[in-house]
Design a protein around this motif. Structure first.
Motif, mmCIF file in Angstrom:
data_model
loop_
_atom_site.group_PDB
_atom_site.id
_atom_site.type_symbol
_atom_site.label_atom_id
_atom_site.label_comp_id
_atom_site.label_asym_id
_atom_site.label_seq_id
_atom_site.Cartn_x
_atom_site.Cartn_y
_atom_site.Cartn_z
ATOM 1 N N LYS A 206 0.829 -1.212 0.000
ATOM 2 C CA LYS A 206 0.000 0.000 0.000
ATOM 3 C C LYS A 206 0.864 1.262 0.000
ATOM 4 O O LYS A 206 0.576 2.223 -0.724
ATOM 5 C CB LYS A 206 -0.928 -0.001 1.218
ATOM 6 C CG LYS A 206 -1.858 1.199 1.269
ATOM 7 C CD LYS A 206 -2.765 1.149 2.495
ATOM 8 C CE LYS A 206 -3.671 2.367 2.547
ATOM 9 N NZ LYS A 206 -4.537 2.373 3.762
ATOM 10 N N LYS A 207 1.935 1.240 0.796
ATOM 11 C CA LYS A 207 2.825 2.399 0.868
ATOM 12 C C LYS A 207 3.469 2.672 -0.494
ATOM 13 O O LYS A 207 3.556 3.815 -0.944
ATOM 14 C CB LYS A 207 3.915 2.170 1.921
ATOM 15 C CG LYS A 207 4.838 3.371 2.124
ATOM 16 C CD LYS A 207 6.016 3.028 3.020
ATOM 17 C CE LYS A 207 5.596 2.722 4.428
ATOM 18 N NZ LYS A 207 6.779 2.527 5.321
ATOM 19 N N ILE A 208 3.902 1.608 -1.163
ATOM 20 C CA ILE A 208 4.527 1.755 -2.482
ATOM 21 C C ILE A 208 3.508 2.247 -3.504
ATOM 22 O O ILE A 208 3.811 3.110 -4.343
ATOM 23 C CB ILE A 208 5.150 0.422 -2.930
ATOM 24 C CG1 ILE A 208 6.293 0.034 -1.984
ATOM 25 C CG2 ILE A 208 5.667 0.515 -4.363
ATOM 26 C CD1 ILE A 208 6.774 -1.392 -2.153
ATOM 27 N N GLU A 209 2.296 1.713 -3.444
ATOM 28 C CA GLU A 209 1.233 2.147 -4.363
ATOM 29 C C GLU A 209 0.939 3.630 -4.190
ATOM 30 O O GLU A 209 0.692 4.344 -5.165
ATOM 31 C CB GLU A 209 -0.031 1.332 -4.128
ATOM 32 C CG GLU A 209 0.056 -0.105 -4.630
ATOM 33 C CD GLU A 209 -1.178 -0.916 -4.296
ATOM 34 O OE1 GLU A 209 -1.909 -0.513 -3.349
ATOM 35 O OE2 GLU A 209 -1.424 -1.934 -4.956
ATOM 36 N N GLU A 210 0.969 4.106 -2.960
ATOM 37 C CA GLU A 210 0.717 5.524 -2.692
ATOM 38 C C GLU A 210 1.813 6.397 -3.288
ATOM 39 O O GLU A 210 1.551 7.482 -3.810
ATOM 40 C CB GLU A 210 0.606 5.751 -1.182
ATOM 41 C CG GLU A 210 -0.674 5.190 -0.571
ATOM 42 C CD GLU A 210 -0.688 5.284 0.942
ATOM 43 O OE1 GLU A 210 0.383 5.591 1.530
ATOM 44 O OE2 GLU A 210 -1.752 5.047 1.543
ATOM 45 N N VAL A 211 3.063 5.917 -3.210
ATOM 46 C CA VAL A 211 4.176 6.662 -3.801
ATOM 47 C C VAL A 211 4.008 6.762 -5.315
ATOM 48 O O VAL A 211 4.136 7.841 -5.905
ATOM 49 C CB VAL A 211 5.529 5.989 -3.460
ATOM 50 C CG1 VAL A 211 6.666 6.633 -4.258
ATOM 51 C CG2 VAL A 211 5.820 6.086 -1.969
#
Length: 230
Positions: A206-211
């Motif tokens: 999720k964190k990577i997708e947000e980036v």
């Protein structure tokens, strides 16, 4: 009197076996202390990846040197371990080995952008890759745990890369972690430590997708290279 002698002899043997086991544990504990210190040095060396792009290659070279030292320590562990007793003493090196799986996988990813296989990591550490009940080997669960730690570190790197103005690396990380995530979903993990660690992966994804999404809406996402025919 005779029965008392038998009982005394029996418990004397028990104590002798316990003393021998304690001696083995002490030897293993001391070796793991030394090898564990090397892993902490490697962790510190590789932290440069989060704030200095130019320092990544030198950090990987230094980490490789430290892995060679760790390899010597694992050779000592292999020698100290009695046959058939791997799982009896595994708690002494399990966390440490998971950390090495993570560090080696991270180094190889930084160098090549590809996944370090179970065999490759075992080779770097100088231990067997075979799952067996006798002798020292790289447990598959320890390898998988190291990969999950790798995903967490790469999600952090994705954020810090953007801070440095590197908009390409988050794309590379996103593709790699998504593929790993898909691989882990093929496993039927039980409700144990590995399963709990796997549950953290969804937050890393999720964190990577947000980036990646943030780069997209800001128009900073790198465009794919045009395909040139023949």
């Amino acid at each position: 009197m005779c029965e008392n002698h038998v009982i005394n002899s029996l418990f004397t043997d028990f104590q002798s076996n316990m003393d021998k086991e304690q001696e083995i544990r002490e030897v293993i504990r001391n070796i793991c202390k030394d090898v564990g210190q090397i892993s902490r040095e490697a962790t510190t060396v590789l932290q440069v990846i989060h704030h200095n792009e130019a320092g990544i290659n030198p950090a990987c070279l230094k980490a490789r040197e430290l892995f060679e030292k760790a390899r010597e320590g694992y050779a000592r562990l292999t020698e100290a371990l009695p046959p058939n007793d791997y799982y009896k003493y595994q708690e002494h090196w399990r966390t440490m080995t998971q950390r090495y799986c993570f560090l080696i996988a991270l180094t190889i990813w930084l160098e090549t952008g590809i996944l370090a296989t179970h065999d490759t990591i075992a080779q770097v550490l100088g231990i067997s890759a075979l799952e067996r009940k006798t002798g020292f080997h790289l447990d598959i669960e320890d390898y998988l745990n190291g990969l999950l730690q790798l995903c967490s570190e790469l999600s952090r790197l994705a954020v810090n890369s953007v801070t440095r103005g590197d908009f390409e690396k988050p794309m590379q990380i996103s593709k790699f972690v998504m593929e790993l995530n898909a691989g882990f979903r093929l496993l039927n993990l039980k409700n144990d430590h590995l399963r709990k660690r796997f549950d953290v992966l969804k937050y890393d994804v999720k964190k990577i997708e947000e980036v990646v999404y943030d780069l997209s809406i800001r128009g900073l996402r790198p465009k794919p290279e045009p395909v040139v025919d023949g």
